[in-house]
Structures are given as structure tokens and as C-alpha cells.
Scaffold this motif. Structure first.
Motif, PDB file in Angstrom:
ATOM      1  N   GLY A  16       0.815  -1.213   0.000  1.00 58.62           N
ATOM      2  CA  GLY A  16       0.000   0.000   0.000  1.00 58.62           C
ATOM      3  C   GLY A  16       0.847   1.260   0.000  1.00 58.62           C
ATOM      4  N   SER A  17       1.967   1.241   0.729  1.00 54.02           N
ATOM      5  CA  SER A  17       2.850   2.405   0.772  1.00 54.02           C
ATOM      6  C   SER A  17       3.520   2.645  -0.576  1.00 54.02           C
ATOM      7  N   LEU A  18       3.993   1.575  -1.205  1.00 53.34           N
ATOM      8  CA  LEU A  18       4.635   1.727  -2.508  1.00 53.34           C
ATOM      9  C   LEU A  18       3.651   2.271  -3.545  1.00 53.34           C
ATOM     10  N   LEU A  19       2.441   1.732  -3.558  1.00 57.44           N
ATOM     11  CA  LEU A  19       1.437   2.237  -4.499  1.00 57.44           C
ATOM     12  C   LEU A  19       1.076   3.690  -4.188  1.00 57.44           C
ATOM     13  N   GLY A  20       0.986   4.021  -2.904  1.00 57.22           N
ATOM     14  CA  GLY A  20       0.681   5.398  -2.532  1.00 57.22           C
ATOM     15  C   GLY A  20       1.779   6.360  -2.935  1.00 57.22           C
ATOM     16  N   MET A  21       3.043   5.940  -2.785  1.00 62.33           N
ATOM     17  CA  MET A  21       4.160   6.796  -3.197  1.00 62.33           C
ATOM     18  C   MET A  21       4.148   7.019  -4.704  1.00 62.33           C
ATOM     19  N   VAL A  22       3.996   5.939  -5.452  1.00 59.92           N
ATOM     20  CA  VAL A  22       3.981   6.060  -6.915  1.00 59.92           C
ATOM     21  C   VAL A  22       2.836   6.965  -7.358  1.00 59.92           C
ATOM     22  N   GLY A  23       1.648   6.716  -6.819  1.00 67.38           N
ATOM     23  CA  GLY A  23       0.505   7.547  -7.181  1.00 67.38           C
ATOM     24  C   GLY A  23       0.662   8.983  -6.734  1.00 67.38           C
ATOM     25  N   GLY A  24       1.222   9.199  -5.534  1.00 68.79           N
ATOM     26  CA  GLY A  24       1.403  10.553  -5.029  1.00 68.79           C
ATOM     27  C   GLY A  24       2.375  11.363  -5.864  1.00 68.79           C
ATOM     28  N   TYR A  25       3.495  10.735  -6.255  1.00 65.41           N
ATOM     29  CA  TYR A  25       4.459  11.451  -7.108  1.00 65.41           C
ATOM     30  C   TYR A  25       3.876  11.710  -8.496  1.00 65.41           C
ATOM     31  N   MET A  67       3.207  15.580  -9.672  1.00 66.53           N
ATOM     32  CA  MET A  67       4.031  16.144 -10.744  1.00 66.53           C
ATOM     33  C   MET A  67       3.248  16.419 -12.017  1.00 66.53           C
ATOM     34  N   SER A  68       2.037  15.879 -12.097  1.00 63.08           N
ATOM     35  CA  SER A  68       1.254  16.042 -13.320  1.00 63.08           C
ATOM     36  C   SER A  68      -0.162  16.487 -12.975  1.00 63.08           C
ATOM     37  N   VAL A  69      -0.510  17.697 -13.380  1.00 66.08           N
ATOM     38  CA  VAL A  69      -1.872  18.190 -13.164  1.00 66.08           C
ATOM     39  C   VAL A  69      -2.863  17.365 -13.969  1.00 66.08           C
ATOM     40  N   THR A  70      -2.473  16.947 -15.159  1.00 62.73           N
ATOM     41  CA  THR A  70      -3.355  16.130 -15.997  1.00 62.73           C
ATOM     42  C   THR A  70      -3.700  14.824 -15.305  1.00 62.73           C
ATOM     43  N   ALA A  71      -2.674  14.165 -14.733  1.00 66.26           N
ATOM     44  CA  ALA A  71      -2.923  12.902 -14.029  1.00 66.26           C
ATOM     45  C   ALA A  71      -3.852  13.115 -12.841  1.00 66.26           C
ATOM     46  N   GLU A  72      -3.681  14.211 -12.121  1.00 66.08           N
ATOM     47  CA  GLU A  72      -4.555  14.469 -10.969  1.00 66.08           C
ATOM     48  C   GLU A  72      -5.995  14.686 -11.405  1.00 66.08           C
ATOM     49  N   VAL A  73      -6.204  15.492 -12.460  1.00 67.03           N
ATOM     50  CA  VAL A  73      -7.571  15.778 -12.911  1.00 67.03           C
ATOM     51  C   VAL A  73      -8.245  14.513 -13.433  1.00 67.03           C
ATOM     52  N   VAL A  74      -7.486  13.677 -14.135  1.00 69.27           N
ATOM     53  CA  VAL A  74      -8.064  12.480 -14.748  1.00 69.27           C
ATOM     54  C   VAL A  74      -8.326  11.387 -13.711  1.00 69.27           C
ATOM     55  N   LEU A  75      -7.390  11.180 -12.772  1.00 65.53           N
ATOM     56  CA  LEU A  75      -7.458  10.023 -11.877  1.00 65.53           C
ATOM     57  C   LEU A  75      -8.062  10.307 -10.515  1.00 65.53           C
ATOM     58  N   SER A  76      -7.986  11.552 -10.048  1.00 64.22           N
ATOM     59  CA  SER A  76      -8.407  11.841  -8.673  1.00 64.22           C
ATOM     60  C   SER A  76      -9.868  11.493  -8.386  1.00 64.22           C
ATOM     61  N   PRO A  77     -10.829  11.677  -9.309  1.00 65.88           N
ATOM     62  CA  PRO A  77     -12.204  11.285  -8.975  1.00 65.88           C
ATOM     63  C   PRO A  77     -12.345   9.796  -8.675  1.00 65.88           C
ATOM     64  N   VAL A 101      -0.983   7.766   2.330  1.00 59.65           N
ATOM     65  CA  VAL A 101       0.363   7.943   1.789  1.00 59.65           C
ATOM     66  C   VAL A 101       0.299   8.749   0.500  1.00 59.65           C
ATOM     67  N   LEU A 102      -0.652   8.437  -0.360  1.00 63.97           N
ATOM     68  CA  LEU A 102      -0.790   9.159  -1.633  1.00 63.97           C
ATOM     69  C   LEU A 102      -1.049  10.636  -1.396  1.00 63.97           C
ATOM     70  N   ILE A 103      -1.976  10.966  -0.525  1.00 56.52           N
ATOM     71  CA  ILE A 103      -2.330  12.368  -0.280  1.00 56.52           C
ATOM     72  C   ILE A 103      -1.148  13.135   0.295  1.00 56.52           C
ATOM     73  N   ASN A 104      -0.440  12.540   1.242  1.00 57.92           N
ATOM     74  CA  ASN A 104       0.697  13.235   1.844  1.00 57.92           C
ATOM     75  C   ASN A 104       1.809  13.492   0.836  1.00 57.92           C
ATOM     76  N   VAL A 105       2.112  12.485   0.018  1.00 55.83           N
ATOM     77  CA  VAL A 105       3.174  12.650  -0.978  1.00 55.83           C
ATOM     78  C   VAL A 105       2.759  13.665  -2.029  1.00 55.83           C
ATOM     79  N   MET A 106       1.538  13.571  -2.526  1.00 55.51           N
ATOM     80  CA  MET A 106       1.075  14.500  -3.552  1.00 55.51           C
ATOM     81  C   MET A 106       1.084  15.937  -3.040  1.00 55.51           C
ATOM     82  N   THR A 107       0.599  16.143  -1.829  1.00 55.02           N
ATOM     83  CA  THR A 107       0.583  17.492  -1.258  1.00 55.02           C
ATOM     84  C   THR A 107       2.000  18.029  -1.059  1.00 55.02           C
ATOM     85  N   ALA A 108       2.911  17.159  -0.620  1.00 55.42           N
ATOM     86  CA  ALA A 108       4.287  17.589  -0.408  1.00 55.42           C
ATOM     87  C   ALA A 108       4.960  17.998  -1.712  1.00 55.42           C
TER      88      ALA A 108
END
Length: 277
Positions: A92-101, A105-115, A155-162
Motif C-alpha cells: 500500500g505504501s509503494l502504491l501510494g508513493m507512486v501515485g502521489g508522485y 508532478m502532473s496536473v493532468t494525471a490528478e484531474v483524470v485520476l483523482s475522482p 500515503v498518496l495524499i501526503n506525498v502528492m501534497t508535499a
């Protein structure tokens, strides 16, 4: 120069941190609360007339714990639950890190995947447990998957926000010196996201225990969560409390293991920023 560096180091070591936080008076106060709680647990039910099958006294819970070690092969169940917690936490941590980074780093990825990620987080994890048992059987897989789902989001939210909060001037400065995208990632974004990432890992370490317990409740023939279901069905309340205590200890150990790793990785930061709770 050497004198100046030594002075700075001494000044750094004098900063208030974990060592100054854990003073004898504070430790004594914490231990006093523990003693009062344990004493209330031991004699409180008898004083207020609470039936033993509702809240058993502490001595009865301790006896139940010893009996589970002798008769119920508790060590085997602890080992199975610990293995599932570790596996679910790491995946879960590895997936959260990958998803968070990726999302940071990509606004497009956030808009497409975040919902869809948000929908997955909002969906009750308890509802997935019977489905995973139906799909994968009564082995380790359903329990690990529940833990992965629960650990993934914080993990995803913390990494993405950071990553999003990293100073853009620092990134632009690195690019002005011809730094590649990978160099910016490894030299700036990864180190800058470490403290929030470890905060997410702390949360994930405790949530992994909850996820595994839910999976063991839903279906299984081993694990501490399975023992809770088994002893609750037999109305052995003292053993239920003992099993809950064991799960709590597994979560505490996982939490402090993350802190130990964090202190090793973030050794260059003041202890106030990365130590304690």
C-alpha cells in the motif's frame, strides 16, 4: 571555519527535540495515567456491578491471554497477522508513493485520476472484504488487499501534497543549471517530500492492522482477528479483550518501527520535526 562549524553543530544539538520532550516529570505523569487506568480496569467493574461477561477485570484478561498462548497456538496467529500487516503496509505504501508522485508532478494525471481514487477511498472497505474472500478464497490475499486499500490513500495524499508544496523557485533554479527532469525529481522533489511521506507512513502503519483485522473478520481460519470472532462466538469476553490487546501491540510496534526508520532517513533534520508522535 572549523570553529564556526563546531559552534553551529553544538547550537543545533541544543535545539529542543525528543530528548527534552521526554522529561522525568512527563514520563511519570504518563505512567500515572497508565496505573490509574489499569487499576480502574481491575477493580472498576466489580465496584460498579458490571458483569464479567461484559467487561472482565484485567486479571481475567491476563489469564485469557496466557490460556490462548497455551491452548490456541496464539504465536502462530500473531505471526500470520504480522506477515499480513507487513505485506499490506509495504504494498500500500509503494502504491501510494507512486501515485502521489505521479499526481503531484502532473496536473493532468490528478484531474483524470483523482475522482476515481476518491471514489475508491470513500467506498467502505468492510464491503470489499466479502468480495475479496469470494474472489480469492480464505487465504492471505483478501486480508492483504484490504490493508493495501486502507494504507494507500493517506500515503498518496501526503506525498502528492508535499510535491505540490515544494518551492517552485527551487525547481526553476535547478532547471536553470540544466538539471534534467530525473535530477529535479531525485535531488529536490523526493527529499522535499520525505517528512510528509513519513507522516503518511505512520498513519498507514496503524491502518494496516485495521485492514488485516477486517479481512480476518470477514473470512479466514487463522490470525488474531479470526480468534476475536471465534472467542466472541463462544462468549469468552476475556479472550476477546486479550486478542484486541495483541492487535494493539502489533500496531504500536509497526508505528514505532516506522519512526525508527524515519529517524535514520531524516537524521539531518531537527528531532522536533521528525520525532515523537
Amino acid at each position: 571555519l572549523i570553529c564556526r562549524d563546531v559552534c553551529r553543530r553544538r547550537e543545533f544539538e541544543k535545539r529542543p527535540g525528543m530528548n527534552s520532550a521526554f522529561t522525568p516529570s512527563r514520563i511519570a505523569a504518563s505512567l500515572a495515567i497508565l496505573v490509574v487506568f489499569l487499576a480502574g480496569w481491575e477493580w472498576g467493574p466489580g465496584i460498579f456491578g458490571v458483569q464479567i461477561y461484559i467487561i472482565p477485570p484485567l486479571s481475567s484478561v491476563a489469564e485469557g491471554l496466557m490460556e490462548m498462548f497455551r491452548a490456541d497456538n496464539l504465536w502462530m496467529h500473531i505471526g500470520g497477522t504480522t506477515l499480513e500487516v507487513v505485506a499490506g503496509f509495504i504494498l500500500g505504501s509503494l502504491l501510494g508513493m507512486v501515485g502521489g508522485y505521479a499526481l503531484g508532478m502532473s496536473v493532468t494525471a490528478e484531474v483524470v485520476l483523482s475522482p476515481y481514487i476518491l471514489a475508491l477511498q470513500i467506498a467502505p472497505k468492510v464491503a470489499f472484504a466479502p468480495l475479496f474472500v469470494l474472489w480469492f478464497g480464505f487465504g492471505l490475499e483478501p486480508r492483504i488487499l484490504i490493508a493495501v486499500l486502507i494504507v494507500f490513500f493517506p500515503v498518496l495524499i501526503n506525498v502528492m501534497t508535499a510535491v505540490r508544496n515544494i518551492d517552485p523557485d527551487l525547481v526553476n533554479l535547478a532547471r536553470s543549471f540544466k538539471a534534467t527532469r530525473m535530477q529535479v525529481f531525485w535531488k529536490i522533489q523526493v527529499p522535499g517530500s520525505m517528512p510528509p511521506m513519513f507522516a503518511g507512513l505512520r498513519i498507514g502503519a496503524t491502518l494496516a492492522v485495521i485492514g488485516v483485522a477486517v479481512g480476518e473478520f470477514a473470512g479466514g481460519n487463522s490470525g488474531v482477528g479470526y480468534l476475536i470472532v471465534l472467542t466472541a462466538g463462544a462468549a469468552e469476553t476475556h479472550k476477546v479483550f486479550a486478542a484486541i490487546f495483541v492487535l494493539t501491540m502489533i500496531g504500536i510496534l509497526a508505528y514505532w518501527l516506522v519512526i525508527l526508520i524515519e529517524n535514520r532517513v531524516l537524521h539531518y533534520m531537527p528531532s522536533r520535526e521528525h520525532g515523537g508522535f
